[in-house]
Write a protein that holds these residues in place. Sequence first.
Motif, short mmCIF file in Angstrom:
data_model
loop_
_atom_site.label_atom_id
_atom_site.label_comp_id
_atom_site.label_asym_id
_atom_site.label_seq_id
_atom_site.Cartn_x
_atom_site.Cartn_y
_atom_site.Cartn_z
N ALA A 95 0.83 -1.25 -0.15
CA ALA A 95 -0.09 -0.06 0.02
C ALA A 95 0.78 1.20 -0.06
N PHE A 96 2.11 1.14 0.76
CA PHE A 96 2.77 2.51 0.77
C PHE A 96 3.56 2.55 -0.48
N GLY A 97 3.96 1.43 -1.19
CA GLY A 97 4.63 1.67 -2.52
C GLY A 97 3.47 2.12 -3.51
N GLN A 98 2.42 1.65 -3.58
CA GLN A 98 1.53 2.08 -4.65
C GLN A 98 1.17 3.73 -4.37
N LEU A 99 0.84 3.99 -3.22
CA LEU A 99 0.48 5.42 -3.07
C LEU A 99 1.63 6.31 -3.21
N SER A 100 2.67 5.95 -2.66
CA SER A 100 3.98 6.83 -2.90
C SER A 100 4.34 7.10 -4.04
N GLN A 101 4.15 5.93 -4.88
CA GLN A 101 4.78 6.02 -6.48
C GLN A 101 3.57 6.63 -7.20
N GLN A 102 2.23 7.11 -6.87
CA GLN A 102 1.35 7.92 -7.57
C GLN A 102 1.68 9.42 -7.62
N MET A 103 2.06 9.90 -8.66
CA MET A 103 1.97 11.31 -8.74
C MET A 103 1.08 12.21 -8.64
N GLY A 104 1.37 13.34 -7.64
CA GLY A 104 0.19 14.26 -7.29
C GLY A 104 -0.83 13.65 -6.18
N LYS A 105 -2.12 14.26 -6.09
CA LYS A 105 -3.08 14.03 -5.62
C LYS A 105 -3.96 12.84 -6.02
N PRO A 106 -4.58 11.82 -5.44
CA PRO A 106 -5.33 11.04 -6.02
C PRO A 106 -6.19 11.72 -6.86
N GLY A 107 -6.42 11.20 -8.10
CA GLY A 107 -7.54 11.64 -9.16
C GLY A 107 -7.05 12.72 -9.89
N HIS A 108 -5.83 13.29 -9.48
CA HIS A 108 -5.34 14.47 -10.22
C HIS A 108 -5.57 14.44 -11.96
N GLU A 109 -5.21 13.05 -12.20
CA GLU A 109 -5.27 12.95 -13.81
C GLU A 109 -6.42 13.28 -14.39
N LEU A 110 -7.72 13.11 -13.59
CA LEU A 110 -8.99 13.31 -14.07
C LEU A 110 -9.18 15.00 -14.35
N LEU A 111 -8.49 15.79 -13.61
CA LEU A 111 -8.65 17.35 -13.73
C LEU A 111 -8.26 17.51 -15.36
N ASP A 112 -7.49 16.96 -16.00
CA ASP A 112 -7.23 17.45 -17.58
C ASP A 112 -8.44 16.84 -18.50
N ASN A 113 -9.32 15.91 -17.82
CA ASN A 113 -10.47 15.62 -18.84
C ASN A 113 -11.46 16.64 -18.90
N GLU A 114 -11.67 17.25 -19.74
CA GLU A 114 -12.69 18.58 -19.86
C GLU A 114 -13.88 18.19 -19.88
N TRP A 115 -14.10 16.97 -20.21
CA TRP A 115 -15.59 16.54 -20.28
C TRP A 115 -16.18 16.12 -18.91
#
Length: 252
Positions: A95-115
């Motif tokens: 759990a530590f490895g997966q979360l620490s490897q994720q860039m930025g805040k959870p779900g930040h990738e979705l902010l680039d989805n205009e729709w």
Amino acid sequence: MILYEYPFNERIRTYLRLEHLFGRLALLMPREAPLDHHFALVAIFEVMDVTSRADLKSDVLKDLDRQKTHMAAFRGNPAISEASLDAVLGQLEDAFGQLSQQMGKPGHELLDNEWLMAVRSRVVIPAGTCSFDLPAYHAWQHRQAGARRADLEQWASTLGPMARAIALLLQILREAGRPQKVMAVGGHFQQTLPQGRSFQLLRLRIDESLNLVPEISGNRLMASVRLMRHEADGKLHAAREDAPMELSLCAA
């Protein structure tokens, strides 16, 4: 028995809110109806709102690391199963490895989805997602259930590391509590908390047939429960009878 939980600090309060939202999302995504998938998407947006706090990811990582150190200290204890300990330590490490490897805040990738962000901006408005306001969203809701589900799973996957970390931390915390039978006398129960321990969560079970609602309050010194009953006038009134309960105080 109905289970009630009361967090003693804001961090655990946030964890419980996230667990609630992740549970709702997991329940709604497998369903078929467009309305279910609408509220699954709303749950994703609500998780993003909760996890937008700058220090949340850092807090979760610190808790995971603290639990790894705490659990490792049991190594060599004859009362502890080495296999079970290894399993928990492995889960914490993963759990530590997966979360620490994720860039930025959870779900930040979705902010680039205009729709998605257009839908998010309209969801908070009463009836803001009507077909004349968001025709593209209306069209999405008319897609096959499998196609909608695939989209939801892709969007929700960005929240997966946080969901797994929160679930593990709350599991460890809950398992640290020891249930005890207590009695609310005259509809009220109060317990002084032991000094030197930092309790984070109170868990209370009460028989559903009693039709009682516990109002729980507490701090680092004391926990209190006042029993209420929903009467015919639509209001909650204080109950006066004695009632048995099961109480757990969790500190991990």
